[in-house]
Design an enzyme around this catalytic site. Structure first.
Site, PDB file in Angstrom:
ATOM      1  NE  ARG A 230      -4.345  -1.080   0.174  1.00 25.00           N
ATOM      2  CZ  ARG A 230      -4.584  -2.117  -0.642  1.00 25.00           C
ATOM      3  NH1 ARG A 230      -3.694  -2.466  -1.546  1.00 25.00           N
ATOM      4  NH2 ARG A 230      -5.706  -2.783  -0.570  1.00 25.00           N
ATOM      5  CG  HIS A 278      -3.298  -0.071  -6.503  1.00 24.30           C
ATOM      6  ND1 HIS A 278      -3.572   0.567  -5.318  1.00 24.30           N
ATOM      7  CD2 HIS A 278      -3.494  -1.393  -6.247  1.00 24.30           C
ATOM      8  CE1 HIS A 278      -3.921  -0.329  -4.393  1.00 24.30           C
ATOM      9  NE2 HIS A 278      -3.884  -1.539  -4.955  1.00 24.30           N
TER      10      HIS A 278
HETATM   11  P1  NAP Z   1      -2.198 -11.317   4.812  1.00 24.09           P
HETATM   12  O1  NAP Z   1      -2.371 -12.723   4.385  1.00 24.09           O
HETATM   13  O2  NAP Z   1      -3.077 -10.757   5.862  1.00 24.09           O
HETATM   14  O3  NAP Z   1      -0.675 -11.170   5.259  1.00 24.09           O
HETATM   15  C1  NAP Z   1      -0.165 -10.029   5.865  1.00 24.09           C
HETATM   16  C2  NAP Z   1       1.262 -10.311   6.313  1.00 24.09           C
HETATM   17  O4  NAP Z   1       1.815  -9.096   6.847  1.00 24.09           O
HETATM   18  C3  NAP Z   1       1.342 -11.370   7.411  1.00 24.09           C
HETATM   19  O5  NAP Z   1       2.481 -12.174   7.219  1.00 24.09           O
HETATM   20  C4  NAP Z   1       1.499 -10.520   8.673  1.00 24.09           C
HETATM   21  O6  NAP Z   1       2.200 -11.156   9.731  1.00 24.09           O
HETATM   22  C5  NAP Z   1       2.336  -9.387   8.141  1.00 24.09           C
HETATM   23  N1  NAP Z   1       2.230  -8.223   9.021  1.00 24.09           N
HETATM   24  C6  NAP Z   1       1.125  -7.500   9.343  1.00 24.09           C
HETATM   25  N2  NAP Z   1       1.431  -6.517  10.213  1.00 24.09           N
HETATM   26  C7  NAP Z   1       2.756  -6.637  10.459  1.00 24.09           C
HETATM   27  C8  NAP Z   1       3.666  -5.944  11.290  1.00 24.09           C
HETATM   28  N3  NAP Z   1       3.264  -4.923  12.068  1.00 24.09           N
HETATM   29  N4  NAP Z   1       4.957  -6.330  11.291  1.00 24.09           N
HETATM   30  C9  NAP Z   1       5.365  -7.364  10.530  1.00 24.09           C
HETATM   31  N5  NAP Z   1       4.556  -8.089   9.716  1.00 24.09           N
HETATM   32  C10 NAP Z   1       3.260  -7.718   9.687  1.00 24.09           C
HETATM   33  O7  NAP Z   1      -2.301 -10.328   3.569  1.00 24.09           O
HETATM   34  P2  NAP Z   1      -2.079 -10.672   2.031  1.00 24.09           P
HETATM   35  O8  NAP Z   1      -3.268 -11.325   1.466  1.00 24.09           O
HETATM   36  O9  NAP Z   1      -0.770 -11.348   1.888  1.00 24.09           O
HETATM   37  O10 NAP Z   1      -2.017  -9.184   1.410  1.00 24.09           O
HETATM   38  C11 NAP Z   1      -1.041  -8.259   1.834  1.00 24.09           C
HETATM   39  C12 NAP Z   1      -1.356  -6.883   1.315  1.00 24.09           C
HETATM   40  O11 NAP Z   1      -1.076  -6.786  -0.090  1.00 24.09           O
HETATM   41  C13 NAP Z   1      -2.816  -6.432   1.404  1.00 24.09           C
HETATM   42  O12 NAP Z   1      -3.152  -6.012   2.698  1.00 24.09           O
HETATM   43  C14 NAP Z   1      -2.861  -5.292   0.415  1.00 24.09           C
HETATM   44  O13 NAP Z   1      -2.528  -4.078   1.055  1.00 24.09           O
HETATM   45  C15 NAP Z   1      -1.760  -5.639  -0.588  1.00 24.09           C
HETATM   46  N6  NAP Z   1      -2.288  -5.937  -1.928  1.00 24.09           N
HETATM   47  C16 NAP Z   1      -1.928  -5.143  -2.973  1.00 24.09           C
HETATM   48  C17 NAP Z   1      -2.380  -5.438  -4.242  1.00 24.09           C
HETATM   49  C18 NAP Z   1      -1.938  -4.632  -5.431  1.00 24.09           C
HETATM   50  O14 NAP Z   1      -2.493  -4.804  -6.514  1.00 24.09           O
HETATM   51  N7  NAP Z   1      -0.967  -3.767  -5.297  1.00 24.09           N
HETATM   52  C19 NAP Z   1      -3.228  -6.530  -4.442  1.00 24.09           C
HETATM   53  C20 NAP Z   1      -3.575  -7.307  -3.370  1.00 24.09           C
HETATM   54  C21 NAP Z   1      -3.104  -7.008  -2.099  1.00 24.09           C
HETATM   55  P3  NAP Z   1       1.600 -12.473  10.449  1.00 24.09           P
HETATM   56  O15 NAP Z   1       1.730 -13.567   9.399  1.00 24.09           O
HETATM   57  O16 NAP Z   1       2.487 -12.683  11.584  1.00 24.09           O
HETATM   58  O17 NAP Z   1       0.167 -12.162  10.787  1.00 24.09           O
HETATM   59  C1  GLV Z   2      -5.609  -4.578  -3.974  1.00 23.39           C
HETATM   60  O1  GLV Z   2      -4.979  -3.602  -3.789  1.00 23.39           O
HETATM   61  C2  GLV Z   2      -6.061  -5.480  -2.967  1.00 23.39           C
HETATM   62  O2  GLV Z   2      -5.995  -5.131  -1.783  1.00 23.39           O
HETATM   63  O3  GLV Z   2      -6.520  -6.573  -3.312  1.00 23.39           O
END
Ligand code: NAP
Ligand code: GLV
Length: 315
Positions: A230, A278
Site C-alpha cells: 500500500r 496499482h
Molecule cells: P495477509 O495474508 O493478511 O498477510 C499479511 C502479512 O503481513 C502477514 O504475514 C502478517 O504477519 C504481516 N504483518 C502484518 N502486520 C505486520 C507488522 N506490524 N509487522 C510485521 N509483519 C506484519 O495479507 P495478504 O493477502 O498477503 O495481502 C497483503 C497486502 O497486499 C494487502 O493487505 C494489500 O494491502 C496488498 N495488496 C496489494 C495489491 C496490489 O495490486 N498492489 C493486491 C492485493 C493485495 P503475520 O503472518 O504474523 O500475521
Molecule cells: C488490492 O490492492 C487489494 O488489496 O486486493
C-alpha cells in the site's frame, strides 16, 4: 437478502453487479446512488466506499472487501460492527507473484540498462550479470501473498528471506519476525519486496531509517525496493532522497501515498523509478464474485465465514 455494491476507484459497480447476478441468480443486487430498501440489505460488497455508506443498514450481516487489503474499510469510523471478509483467492495470489517475480528478474537481469543500450545501439556483453542465487530478496509480509511470492522467488533461484509479525517456518526461506527481526532481515536484503497490509503499526514503515538498513554489499548493484502493498506504507520523500544519495539503486512502486499518482509527482519521471498503476494484482470479477457467492451460501447454510479480518489487528 439484498446485496449492496459500492465499488469506486479503479473498480466499477457495473462489472461486479453483472458477475454477482450471474453467481447469485434471483438475488436483488443494488448500487449506491439508486433508491433501495435499506432494511433489505444483508450483505455489502465494497471497494473504496465513501465513509458512512454502510451505516443505517439494520440487517447488514457481513461486508466483503473486493480486495485482499481492508484498510479502505477499517478507516471508516462509521463502519458497522459486522464481520468483514477479504479476498483470498488463487487468481489474485498468482497475479501478485507474477508481479514480484517479474520485477525481481528485471532487477537481476538489469533490464533497464539493456533497454537503454538498445536505444543507443550499444552492444555491450560483459560479466556484470549476477546469478539469482547471489541476490538476496527480502519479502516483508509472509501472509497469503508474501508466502506465495517467496516460494516462487525461490523457484527462480533467489536467496529469499521474509519478515512477518509472528514467527513463520517456510521451506527454503530465512524467516525473521517482529521488531527484533527487522534489522537482521534488512541487512541481508538486496531487493526488498513489500507485501504488508496498511495498519496503524505499518503506516510509513518504508522510511529513511528502514531503507538505510538494507544491504550495501550485494551483487545487485545496490539496494532495490519493490512496494506492491500500500502507498501508506511508504514515505515518498524518503524514497526520493534515498535514490539521490545512493542508499537505493531503484524503486518499483505499484502503490502511492496519493492515488492516482499526481501528474506533478517527481516519481513519474525519475530515471530509477518504475511506476505501475496499482495493478500488481487486480481483483477479477470472474474470480472474486464466485468467492463472495460461496461465502454467502456457506453462511446461509449455517457454516462459518472464511477469510475473516481481525479488526483489532487491522488485517
Ligand atoms: P495477509 O495474508 O493478511 O498477510 C499479511 C502479512 O503481513 C502477514 O504475514 C502478517 O504477519 C504481516 N504483518 C502484518 N502486520 C505486520 C507488522 N506490524 N509487522 C510485521 N509483519 C506484519 O495479507 P495478504 O493477502 O498477503 O495481502 C497483503 C497486502 O497486499 C494487502 O493487505 C494489500 O494491502 C496488498 N495488496 C496489494 C495489491 C496490489 O495490486 N498492489 C493486491 C492485493 C493485495 P503475520 O503472518 O504474523 O500475521
Ligand atoms: C488490492 O490492492 C487489494 O488489496 O486486493
Amino acid at each position: 437478502m439484498t446485496i449492496l455494491v459500492v465499488a469506486r476507484g479503479n473498480m466499477d459497480d457495473a462489472a461486479w453487479v453483472e458477475r454477482l447476478r450471474h453467481e447469485l441468480p434471483g438475488r436483488e443486487i443494488v448500487v449506491q446512488g439508486e433508491p433501495f430498501d435499506r432494511r433489505a440489505v444483508h450483505y455489502a460488497v465494497a471497494w473504496k466506499h465513501p465513509p458512512g455508506a454502510f451505516a443505517g443498514l439494520p440487517n447488514l450481516t457481513a461486508i466483503f472487501s473486493l480486495g485482499a487489503g481492508v484498510e479502505h474499510l477499517l478507516m471508516d469510523p462509521r463502519l458497522p460492527d459486522v464481520p468483514v471478509l477479504r479476498v483470498v483467492d488463487g487468481d489474485l495470489t498468482a497475479r501478485m507473484s507474477e508481479y514480484v517475480v517479474l520485477h525481481a528478474l528485471r532487477i537481476l537481469r538489469q533490464h533497464e540498462l539493456l533497454v537503454r543500450q538498445q536505444r543507443e545501439r550499444i552492444w555491450l556483453d560483459d560479466d556484470r550479470q549476477p546469478a539469482a542465487r547471489d541476490v538476496r530478496v527480502g519479502v516483508m509480509g509472509l501472509g497469503v501473498l508474501g508466502a506465495d511470492a517467496a516460494a516462487k522467488l525461490r523457484t527462480m533461484g533467489f536467496d529469499v528471506a521474509g519478515w512477518s509479525r509472528t514467527a513463520k517456518v517456510l521451506p527454503g526461506v530465512a524467516c525473521f519476525a517482529g521488531a527484533e527481526g527487522l534489522t537482521p532481515f534488512l541487512s541481508r536484503t538486496d531487493i526488498l519486496v513489500c507485501l504488508l497490509p496498511l495498519t496503524p503499526d505499518t503506516a510509513g514503515i518504508i522510511d529513511r531509517s528502514l531503507l538505510g538498513r538494507l544491504a550495501k554489499d550485494g551483487r545487485a548493484g545496490g539496494a532495490h525496493l519493490v512496494n506492491a502493498g500500500r502507498g501508506g506504507l511508504q514515505v515518498e520523500a524518503d524514497i526520493l532522497a534515498a535514490l539521490e544519495d545512493g542508499t537505493l539503486a531503484s524503486a518499483t512502486l505499484d502503490v502511492f501515498e496519493t492515488e492516482p499518482l499526481p501528474a506533478d509527482s517527481p516519481l513519474w519521471g525519475h530515471p530509477r523509478v518504475t511506476v505501475t498503476p496499482h495493478n500488481a494484482a487486480m481483483s477479477s470479477p470472474h474470480a472474486i464474485a464466485g468467492l463472495i457467492a460461496r461465502q454467502i451460501r456457506r453462511h446461509e447454510a449455517g457454516e462459518p465465514f472464511e477469510h475473516l479480518v481481525d479488526r483489532s489487528r487491522g488485517y
